[in-house]
Design a protein around this motif. Structure first.
Motif, PDB file in Angstrom:
ATOM      1  N   VAL A  46      -9.651  -0.418   6.439  1.00 28.97           N
ATOM      2  CA  VAL A  46     -10.143  -1.060   5.223  1.00 28.97           C
ATOM      3  C   VAL A  46     -11.369  -1.398   5.106  1.00 28.97           C
ATOM      4  N   LEU A  70      -8.730   2.720   1.773  1.00 27.29           N
ATOM      5  CA  LEU A  70      -8.106   3.021   2.624  1.00 27.29           C
ATOM      6  C   LEU A  70      -8.318   4.156   3.081  1.00 27.29           C
ATOM      7  N   SER A  85       0.983  -0.758  -0.128  1.00 23.35           N
ATOM      8  CA  SER A  85       0.010   0.161  -0.293  1.00 23.35           C
ATOM      9  C   SER A  85       0.578   1.195   0.018  1.00 23.35           C
ATOM     10  N   VAL A 113      -1.283   1.703   7.099  1.00 19.50           N
ATOM     11  CA  VAL A 113      -2.717   1.671   6.810  1.00 19.50           C
ATOM     12  C   VAL A 113      -3.453   1.724   8.152  1.00 19.50           C
TER      13      VAL A 113
END
Length: 247
Positions: free
Chosen positions: A226, A235, A219, A223
């Motif tokens: 999600v 995200l 990514s 994060v």
């Protein structure tokens, strides 16, 4: 967060056979949920927003967590009171939850302050059904529910149907560790671990709800939340930034 047009910034990441193209969405959210083609989220001030083609629109009310899916649009506030959006108003629903999920086909589900697990019998019934076990985060799809506990252990509940929100009442532990997990309305499963890494469960199907293994998805940044719907993986970064990604 002001109403503003979405700005596209394409970021491509390749990892084995996976690649994400992500667009940065202006705004700031601490939590997001998508389902039925709708996008809802809350920011650090517990303000609620939904996304239209022209940008974010603030929804009246104050929530710390919001969820949208086949069961409707649900949320919980800072006092753990539960609400459902009906006719443009947040309608109080008896009970207390710290996190709620609307991904089930009829019944919302969630966990309370003591990590006890509940689903609303019949979707709009008068009582919450207590489900054995302890989870800090809980999410349901069309044929299974998933959750993670305070130790980041992962569990699946099989046998979930529109008339049996508790499923088999037997949690099966799944190898791995995640801090949050989300099941989409088509049954796909995604999660984030304590290091901010993003994962997808491979091989999930109605015949094999538990799938076959975890696949890490690179990514753009670390994060913390999600959610997935209609080919879009949403995200939330650790800095509350928002990204809309597709493969």
């Amino acid at each position: 967060m002001e109403r503003t047009a979405v700005v596209f910034v394409l970021l491509s990441f390749c990892f084995t056979s996976l690649a994400l193209e992500c667009r940065v969405v202006p705004g700031s959210l601490k939590q997001i949920d998508v389902g039925n083609g709708q996008v809802f989220g809350v920011n650090s001030n517990n303000q609620v927003y939904t996304l239209y083609s022209s940008g974010w629109i603030q929804v009246p009310g104050s929530l710390k967590h919001v969820s949208v899916g086949p069961a409707g649009i649900w949320g919980v506030d800072s006092n753990n009171y539960i609400y459902k959006l009906a006719g443009g108003d947040w309608v109080y629903v008896p009970g207390l939850l710290k996190q709620v999920d609307a991904g089930g086909m009829i019944s919302p589900a969630g966990v309370n302050m003591n990590d006890n697990i509940f689903c609303l019998t019949g979707g709009q019934g008068s009582s919450w059904k207590h489900i054995p076990g302890k989870l800090k985060y809980h999410s349901c799809g069309p044929y299974s529910c998933w959750g993670v506990n305070s130790a980041d252990n992962i569990y699946i509940m099989k046998g979930v149907t529109p008339t049996s929100c508790g499923g088999s009442l037997n949690w099966q532990q799944i190898a791995g560790g995640l801090s949050m997990i989300e099941v989409s309305t088509d049954g796909r499963v995604f999660g984030v671990n304590s290091n901010g890494n993003l994962y997808r469960r491979e091989g999930v199907s109605p015949g094999n709800p538990a799938g076959t293994g975890w696949q890490q998805i690179p990514s753009p940044q670390k994060v913390k939340h999600v959610s997935y719907d209609l080919g879009h993986l949403w995200l939330i970064g650790r800095d509350d930034s928002i990204m809309d990604c597709t493969e």
